[in-house]
Write a protein that holds these residues in place. Structure first.
Motif, PDB file in Angstrom:
ATOM      1  N   UNK A  95      65.575 -58.606-116.927  1.00 51.99           N
ATOM      2  CA  UNK A  95      64.772 -57.247-117.919  1.00 51.99           C
ATOM      3  C   UNK A  95      63.267 -57.685-117.450  1.00 51.99           C
ATOM      4  N   UNK A  96      62.922 -56.695-116.428  1.00 50.91           N
ATOM      5  CA  UNK A  96      60.923 -57.109-116.350  1.00 50.91           C
ATOM      6  C   UNK A  96      60.249 -56.124-116.944  1.00 50.91           C
ATOM      7  N   UNK A 117      61.020 -60.559-119.749  1.00 48.78           N
ATOM      8  CA  UNK A 117      60.907 -61.781-118.836  1.00 48.78           C
ATOM      9  C   UNK A 117      59.322 -60.571-118.725  1.00 48.78           C
ATOM     10  N   UNK A 118      58.245 -61.161-118.176  1.00 46.18           N
ATOM     11  CA  UNK A 118      56.546 -60.317-117.772  1.00 46.18           C
ATOM     12  C   UNK A 118      55.809 -61.325-117.360  1.00 46.18           C
ATOM     13  N   UNK A 119      54.565 -60.675-116.149  1.00 49.06           N
ATOM     14  CA  UNK A 119      53.862 -62.399-116.222  1.00 49.06           C
ATOM     15  C   UNK A 119      53.169 -62.453-117.524  1.00 49.06           C
ATOM     16  N   UNK A 136      56.128 -64.710-112.475  1.00 47.82           N
ATOM     17  CA  UNK A 136      56.002 -63.725-111.580  1.00 47.82           C
ATOM     18  C   UNK A 136      57.077 -63.325-110.809  1.00 47.82           C
ATOM     19  N   UNK A 137      56.562 -61.399-110.429  1.00 46.54           N
ATOM     20  CA  UNK A 137      58.325 -61.256-109.961  1.00 46.54           C
ATOM     21  C   UNK A 137      58.826 -60.923-108.278  1.00 46.54           C
ATOM     22  N   UNK A 164      58.147 -58.221-101.300  1.00 44.74           N
ATOM     23  CA  UNK A 164      58.928 -59.668-101.366  1.00 44.74           C
ATOM     24  C   UNK A 164      59.044 -59.800-102.341  1.00 44.74           C
ATOM     25  N   UNK A 165      57.930 -58.307-103.530  1.00 44.27           N
ATOM     26  CA  UNK A 165      58.752 -59.284-105.148  1.00 44.27           C
ATOM     27  C   UNK A 165      60.685 -57.634-104.768  1.00 44.27           C
TER      28      UNK A 165
END
Length: 262
Positions: A95-96, A117-119, A136-137, A164-165
């Protein structure tokens, strides 16, 4: 009023300060209690939802859990349409940018191996069982085909290399897995608008609608997801609700849900 709040913050000990904020929050919420609207997440009822946004949207934000229109629609969709959540199937979830109202539910689900998660995980320091992980996504630190379910809502518009993400999201999703990948979309535009020469907060807000966005997606958003391998369903689930229900739950009638499978 600002000066009074500042004095109270300095004078009261933290324990009493917490009680003060809790009482104020209760008073604020209680003032709007009614039966005009209902939050599908926390089940609170009010006369109306709070106005919210840079350009104020009426009937938008829940006074209790802070959910917006998109959150309430997604949660209803999760409960009604996703069998693996509804039936208690054991799953691994990524879960971003974990929204607190969702985190509170997923963190307590026994069948869910939950990884928020998150940066910038310090922005999601919730009082729960699961700590938000730094991720990092565009370089997700998990093996191929790890997750059954991925939520990534209102994140990709912040990412310069969104292709890329998206590729990374596809890589870490299991075959047969599902992802819900929401972004702000201007359906009046066929193509996504990007201009990386626009770097100032003021310029980005004018061009993309928010000062930390780097693009404004158009109707080609589905094609961008398809290009990295996802099978995408633009789900018009919101159309099942009557006008009365749309107002009751504070849904936006044009909101599509991007259900992506592998």
């Amino acid at each position: 009023m600002y000066l009074i709040k500042k004095i109270i913050k300095k004078v009261l000990p933290k324990s009493l300060l917490y009680s003060y904020y809790k009482y104020n929050s209760y008073k604020k919420n209680n003032a709007h209690v009614g039966t005009g609207v209902e939050c599908t997440i926390c089940k609170s009822q009010f006369k109306y939802f709070q106005a919210y946004g840079l350009v104020k949207r009426q009937n938008a934000r829940c006074f209790t859990c802070g959910s917006l229109e998109r959150h309430r629609l997604l949660w209803t969709y999760f409960e009604e349409e996703l069998d693996f959540l509804r039936k208690g199937t054991k799953i691994k979830m990524l879960h971003f940018a974990p929204e607190k109202m969702f985190y509170n539910h997923f963190d307590n689900m026994q069948n869910v191996a939950y990884i928020p998660c998150d940066l910038n995980p310090e922005e999601y320091n919730y009082a729960g069982n699961t700590k938000t992980m730094k991720v990092d996504i565009t370089k997700i630190p998990f093996k191929d085909e790890t997750f059954d379910f991925i939520i990534c809502s209102h994140v990709l518009e912040h990412i310069p290399d969104d292709k890329l993400a998206m590729s990374e999201l596809f890589r870490v999703m299991k075959k047969g897995g599902t992802g819900i990948f929401q972004v702000p979309i201007d359906y009046n535009n066929e193509d996504t608008y990007e201009d990386f020469s626009i770097t100032t907060p003021e310029g980005r807000e004018k061009a993309f609608g928010q000062n930390d966005h780097v693009r404004l997606y158009g109707r080609d958003y589905k094609d961008r997801l398809n290009a990295v391998g996802f099978k995408v369903k633009e789900d018009d689930y919101v159309l099942k609700f009557s006008k009365k229900e749309l107002k009751m739950y504070g849904f936006i009638p044009s909101e599509l849900i991007y259900n992506c499978t592998k």
